[in-house]
Design a protein around this motif. Structure first.
Motif, PDB file in Angstrom:
ATOM      1  N   THR A 135     -19.532  76.088 -59.236  1.00 30.46           N
ATOM      2  CA  THR A 135     -20.033  76.210 -60.609  1.00 30.46           C
ATOM      3  C   THR A 135     -21.455  75.660 -60.694  1.00 30.46           C
ATOM      4  OG1 THR A 135     -17.811  75.946 -61.535  1.00 30.46           O
ATOM      5  CG2 THR A 135     -19.662  75.547 -63.025  1.00 30.46           C
ATOM      6  N   ARG A 136     -22.342  76.427 -61.310  1.00 34.28           N
ATOM      7  CA  ARG A 136     -23.703  75.930 -61.544  1.00 34.28           C
ATOM      8  C   ARG A 136     -23.676  74.998 -62.754  1.00 34.28           C
ATOM      9  NH1 ARG A 136     -26.656  80.216 -60.649  1.00 34.28           N
ATOM     10  NH2 ARG A 136     -27.294  79.399 -58.614  1.00 34.28           N
ATOM     11  N   VAL A 137     -24.263  73.823 -62.638  1.00 33.20           N
ATOM     12  CA  VAL A 137     -24.237  72.839 -63.714  1.00 33.20           C
ATOM     13  C   VAL A 137     -25.622  72.236 -63.915  1.00 33.20           C
ATOM     14  CG1 VAL A 137     -21.809  72.210 -63.353  1.00 33.20           C
ATOM     15  CG2 VAL A 137     -23.603  70.926 -62.160  1.00 33.20           C
ATOM     16  N   THR A 138     -25.797  71.676 -65.093  1.00 30.74           N
ATOM     17  CA  THR A 138     -26.899  70.768 -65.385  1.00 30.74           C
ATOM     18  C   THR A 138     -26.287  69.414 -65.711  1.00 30.74           C
ATOM     19  OG1 THR A 138     -28.684  70.258 -66.941  1.00 30.74           O
ATOM     20  CG2 THR A 138     -26.886  71.553 -67.785  1.00 30.74           C
ATOM     21  N   GLY A 139     -27.010  68.358 -65.461  1.00 29.42           N
ATOM     22  CA  GLY A 139     -26.481  67.029 -65.747  1.00 29.42           C
ATOM     23  C   GLY A 139     -27.284  66.325 -66.822  1.00 29.42           C
ATOM     24  N   ASP A 140     -26.590  65.845 -67.855  1.00 25.95           N
ATOM     25  CA  ASP A 140     -27.236  64.954 -68.826  1.00 25.95           C
ATOM     26  C   ASP A 140     -27.387  63.603 -68.140  1.00 25.95           C
ATOM     27  OD1 ASP A 140     -27.949  63.211 -70.828  1.00 25.95           O
ATOM     28  OD2 ASP A 140     -26.341  63.781 -72.203  1.00 25.95           O
ATOM     29  N   PRO A 141     -28.610  63.160 -67.874  1.00 29.61           N
ATOM     30  CA  PRO A 141     -28.778  61.949 -67.061  1.00 29.61           C
ATOM     31  C   PRO A 141     -28.456  60.647 -67.791  1.00 29.61           C
ATOM     32  CG  PRO A 141     -30.905  62.728 -67.825  1.00 29.61           C
ATOM     33  CD  PRO A 141     -29.903  63.763 -68.257  1.00 29.61           C
ATOM     34  N   ASN A 142     -28.396  60.679 -69.131  1.00 31.01           N
ATOM     35  CA  ASN A 142     -28.309  59.434 -69.901  1.00 31.01           C
ATOM     36  C   ASN A 142     -26.848  59.093 -70.197  1.00 31.01           C
ATOM     37  OD1 ASN A 142     -31.227  59.069 -70.213  1.00 31.01           O
ATOM     38  ND2 ASN A 142     -31.097  60.973 -71.397  1.00 31.01           N
ATOM     39  N   ILE A 143     -26.385  58.023 -69.577  1.00 31.09           N
ATOM     40  CA  ILE A 143     -24.972  57.655 -69.603  1.00 31.09           C
ATOM     41  C   ILE A 143     -24.795  56.424 -70.477  1.00 31.09           C
ATOM     42  CG2 ILE A 143     -22.985  57.031 -68.203  1.00 31.09           C
ATOM     43  CD1 ILE A 143     -24.487  58.353 -65.815  1.00 31.09           C
ATOM     44  N   SER A 144     -24.082  56.575 -71.584  1.00 31.91           N
ATOM     45  CA  SER A 144     -23.845  55.467 -72.517  1.00 31.91           C
ATOM     46  C   SER A 144     -22.434  54.910 -72.315  1.00 31.91           C
ATOM     47  CB  SER A 144     -24.014  55.948 -73.958  1.00 31.91           C
ATOM     48  OG  SER A 144     -23.102  57.003 -74.239  1.00 31.91           O
ATOM     49  N   CYS A 145     -22.175  53.758 -72.924  1.00 35.46           N
ATOM     50  CA  CYS A 145     -20.873  53.110 -72.725  1.00 35.46           C
ATOM     51  C   CYS A 145     -19.761  53.799 -73.505  1.00 35.46           C
ATOM     52  CB  CYS A 145     -20.952  51.632 -73.111  1.00 35.46           C
ATOM     53  SG  CYS A 145     -21.022  51.323 -74.906  1.00 35.46           S
ATOM     54  N   GLY A 146     -20.096  54.400 -74.657  1.00 36.92           N
ATOM     55  CA  GLY A 146     -19.106  55.133 -75.442  1.00 36.92           C
ATOM     56  C   GLY A 146     -18.314  54.323 -76.437  1.00 36.92           C
ATOM     57  N   HIS A 147     -18.466  52.995 -76.437  1.00 40.18           N
ATOM     58  CA  HIS A 147     -17.623  52.200 -77.341  1.00 40.18           C
ATOM     59  C   HIS A 147     -18.389  51.121 -78.128  1.00 40.18           C
ATOM     60  CE1 HIS A 147     -17.838  49.038 -74.279  1.00 40.18           C
ATOM     61  NE2 HIS A 147     -17.436  49.905 -73.380  1.00 40.18           N
ATOM     62  N   CYS A 148     -19.698  50.981 -77.927  1.00 38.73           N
ATOM     63  CA  CYS A 148     -20.461  50.005 -78.711  1.00 38.73           C
ATOM     64  C   CYS A 148     -20.729  50.572 -80.105  1.00 38.73           C
ATOM     65  CB  CYS A 148     -21.769  49.654 -78.014  1.00 38.73           C
ATOM     66  SG  CYS A 148     -22.986  50.998 -77.995  1.00 38.73           S
TER      67      CYS A 148
END
Length: 335
Positions: free
Chosen positions: A78-91
């Motif tokens: 599968t061809r993909v792009t990656g969102d580089p910015n990774i957040s914690c998700g719970h703050c």
């Protein structure tokens, strides 16, 4: 595998490193394309905080080579792009829908190894599938387009509004088309380089003015009341000051260019006060990466015109270390 590693400010080279091994929630992506961003040059010079050593490259697309045991929805190939910015998700900021402000934010190509390599590790939750037939060079534009979309969202362009864009690099030129798609009635771009002004007009800008010849006066002649919305896309003190000057009373200024960390810009608060400007900033790409991928997949943007040339992996360090050539818009590493 080979990767472009930043060891210290102005120490960037291609090295042999172990190929990453995906964890249960990761994708191993074989990099097909990765764009050089102005931020990469800031990181190289030590003007933007980053981990070291680290593999640079946050604007990438590629093919899924391996998937972790817990990953669902991504087939091999599968061809993909990656969102580089990774957040914690719970703050508090993440829960408020502002993951770009997460105190624990980390970024692929900044704090963890990125796409200037043969392979990059991408958490599956950060990956967005692209059409199989999409040019991978276009896929590498998803990250910058997603950041521009956030700036467009922040600006809240009204139908028929006048928009001034200060800076004619790839971001400013992307903004021309995105502002038009958002409903702007007049778009004016300011840049010093004639080739970039010509391209802005090809992309739909109504006017392209010479930033080296009193652009404030030129823009005032075009827009006597000033611009409804101004995007500062150059990241230098001169254009930050110009953005205030060319905005109309009650207008909006969006600071979007990356001014080097620690650099200060003198502004006149009285002008801000008496114009009652809405002074905003737009940081990263909160919740816009998938929208960018959809826009690119639909062919809504003229991306081929923005690619100056493609380069090899071993050419990346010199391209990042050197100043952009005259007329250069975007360099993309093609794997």
């Amino acid at each position: 595998m080979r990767a472009v590693r930043l060891r210290a400010p102005e120490r960037l080279s291609v090295e042999e490193v172990p190929r990453p091994v995906p964890g249960p929630h990761d994708l191993l992506v074989r990099v097909e394309a990765c764009g050089i961003c102005g931020s990469d040059r800031h990181m190289f010079r030590g003007e933007f905080p980053t981990s070291k050593p680290v593999t640079l490259g946050h604007e990438f697309s590629g093919l899924v080579e391996e998937a972790g045991a817990a990953v669902e929805g991504f087939r091999i190939g599968t061809r993909v792009t990656g969102d580089p910015n990774i957040s914690c998700g719970h703050c508090a900021d993440c829960l408020a829908g502002r993951p770009n402000l997460c105190a624990g934010l980390s970024a692929i190509g900044v704090h963890r190894d990125g796409g200037f390599a043969e392979y990059v590790l991408v958490p599956a939750g950060q990956a967005v599938a692209l059409p199989a037939g999409l040019d991978p060079l276009h896929g590498a534009f998803c990250e910058p387009v997603s950041c521009c979309l956030h700036a467009i969202d922040v600006a809240r362009i009204a139908p028929g509004a006048s928009v001034v864009i200060l800076g004619g690099g790839v971001i400013g030129l992307l903004m021309v088309e995105l502002a038009l798609l958002a409903g702007a009635g007049m778009v004016v771009l300011s840049t010093r380089q004639a080739p970039r002004r010509a391209l802005a007009l090809q992309l739909g800008a109504h006017h392209a003015v010479d930033a080296g010849a009193d652009p404030v006066a030129t823009i005032a002649a075009l827009l006597p009341r000033g611009a409804d919305v101004v995007f500062e896309c150059a990241g230098v003190g001169e254009t930050v000051r110009q953005s205030i000057a060319v905005a109309r009373r009650g207008g909006t200024v969006v600071l979007f260019g990356v001014v080097p960390e620690g650099e200060e810009v003198a502004l006149a608060p009285f002008e801000l006060l008496t114009k009652e400007l809405r002074l905003e900033s737009a940081w990263l790409n909160p919740l816009t990466h998938e929208r960018a991928a959809e826009l690119i997949a639909a062919g809504a943007l003229s991306l081929d015109q923005l690619i100056t040339r493609t380069i090899r992996l071993d050419e990346v360090p010199a391209a990042i270390a050197g100043a952009p050539q005259f007329g250069e818009i975007k360099l993309v590493m093609a794997g």
